[in-house]
Write a protein that holds these residues in place. Structure first.
Motif, PDB file in Angstrom:
ATOM      1  N   GLY A  15       0.819  -1.216   0.000  1.00  0.00           N
ATOM      2  CA  GLY A  15       0.000   0.000   0.000  1.00  0.00           C
ATOM      3  C   GLY A  15       0.849   1.259   0.000  1.00  0.00           C
ATOM      4  O   GLY A  15       0.534   2.240  -0.705  1.00  0.00           O
ATOM      5  N   GLU A  16       1.921   1.253   0.785  1.00  0.00           N
ATOM      6  CA  GLU A  16       2.828   2.408   0.825  1.00  0.00           C
ATOM      7  C   GLU A  16       3.462   2.648  -0.545  1.00  0.00           C
ATOM      8  O   GLU A  16       3.592   3.794  -0.985  1.00  0.00           O
ATOM      9  N   LEU A  17       3.864   1.572  -1.216  1.00  0.00           N
ATOM     10  CA  LEU A  17       4.473   1.717  -2.547  1.00  0.00           C
ATOM     11  C   LEU A  17       3.467   2.279  -3.549  1.00  0.00           C
ATOM     12  O   LEU A  17       3.829   3.085  -4.412  1.00  0.00           O
ATOM     13  N   GLN A  18       2.224   1.863  -3.427  1.00  0.00           N
ATOM     14  CA  GLN A  18       1.188   2.380  -4.329  1.00  0.00           C
ATOM     15  C   GLN A  18       0.905   3.847  -4.038  1.00  0.00           C
ATOM     16  O   GLN A  18       0.788   4.658  -4.959  1.00  0.00           O
ATOM     17  N   ASN A  19       0.784   4.195  -2.758  1.00  0.00           N
ATOM     18  CA  ASN A  19       0.433   5.570  -2.384  1.00  0.00           C
ATOM     19  C   ASN A  19       1.575   6.555  -2.557  1.00  0.00           C
ATOM     20  O   ASN A  19       1.394   7.633  -3.116  1.00  0.00           O
ATOM     21  N   LYS A  20       2.753   6.207  -2.068  1.00  0.00           N
ATOM     22  CA  LYS A  20       3.880   7.147  -2.085  1.00  0.00           C
ATOM     23  C   LYS A  20       4.605   7.215  -3.421  1.00  0.00           C
ATOM     24  O   LYS A  20       5.173   8.245  -3.771  1.00  0.00           O
ATOM     25  N   PHE A  21       4.612   6.071  -4.132  1.00  0.00           N
ATOM     26  CA  PHE A  21       5.423   6.003  -5.344  1.00  0.00           C
ATOM     27  C   PHE A  21       4.594   5.678  -6.592  1.00  0.00           C
ATOM     28  O   PHE A  21       5.144   5.384  -7.641  1.00  0.00           O
ATOM     29  N   GLN A  22       3.284   5.705  -6.463  1.00  0.00           N
ATOM     30  CA  GLN A  22       2.347   5.465  -7.553  1.00  0.00           C
ATOM     31  C   GLN A  22       2.636   4.185  -8.351  1.00  0.00           C
ATOM     32  O   GLN A  22       2.487   4.147  -9.576  1.00  0.00           O
ATOM     33  N   MET A  23       3.037   3.129  -7.646  1.00  0.00           N
ATOM     34  CA  MET A  23       3.230   1.842  -8.318  1.00  0.00           C
ATOM     35  C   MET A  23       1.873   1.159  -8.480  1.00  0.00           C
ATOM     36  O   MET A  23       0.989   1.305  -7.635  1.00  0.00           O
TER      37      MET A  23
END
Length: 143
Positions: A15-23
């Motif tokens: 979730g952090e990767l999706q939210n912070k880094f738009q993965m």
């Protein structure tokens, strides 16, 4: 222990990767799996070369992950693998790599209180390869 730890935080980290880094969700999921593999290999390499003091300082919470050259080397390899294996743009990989490895090391540090906790994390077969009886002192990380 490392596999269990990664599994327990995978949803949060994805979730952090999706939210912070738009993965994308699939890429973020693969990025966490790649981090586990890269971190496991890096820790094993450090242990077999006898350079585990710095890693132990990080795992015990004495130093941050980015204060240790050994961890920075692992981050560099992970950043490269994010780009080459998963196609993550280099600019994002350079931001996500330190975040992910530091996140995992921080979670791992709560699980490691002594050298005796590390051998199991490193898995079977390494004990005999470690220099100077280090294998007898380490225990529990890669179960």
């Amino acid at each position: 222990m490392l596999n269990d730890l990664i599994n327990s935080v995978k949803g949060q980290l994805t979730g952090e990767l999706q939210n912070k880094f738009q993965m994308q969700p699939d890429t973020a999921n693969k990025a966490v799996d790649l981090a586990k593999d890269d971190l496991e290999n890096g820790l094993k390499n450090e242990a077999t070369s006898g350079n585990f003091g710095g890693i132990l300082d990080v795992l015990k919470g004495n130093k941050s992950a980015t204060e240790q050259p050994q961890v920075n080397n692992m981050i560099g390899k992970y950043v490269n693998n994010l780009s080459t294996k998963l196609g993550v743009p280099e600019s994002i990989a350079k931001q996500a790599g330190p975040f992910v490895i530091s996140f995992i090391m921080q979670k791992l540090s709560g699980k490691v209180s002594s050298e005796g906790d590390l051998m199991g994390m490193l898995g079977g077969g390494l004990k005999d390869k470690l220099p100077g009886g280090l294998g007898d002192k380490l225990g529990g990380m890669f179960k």
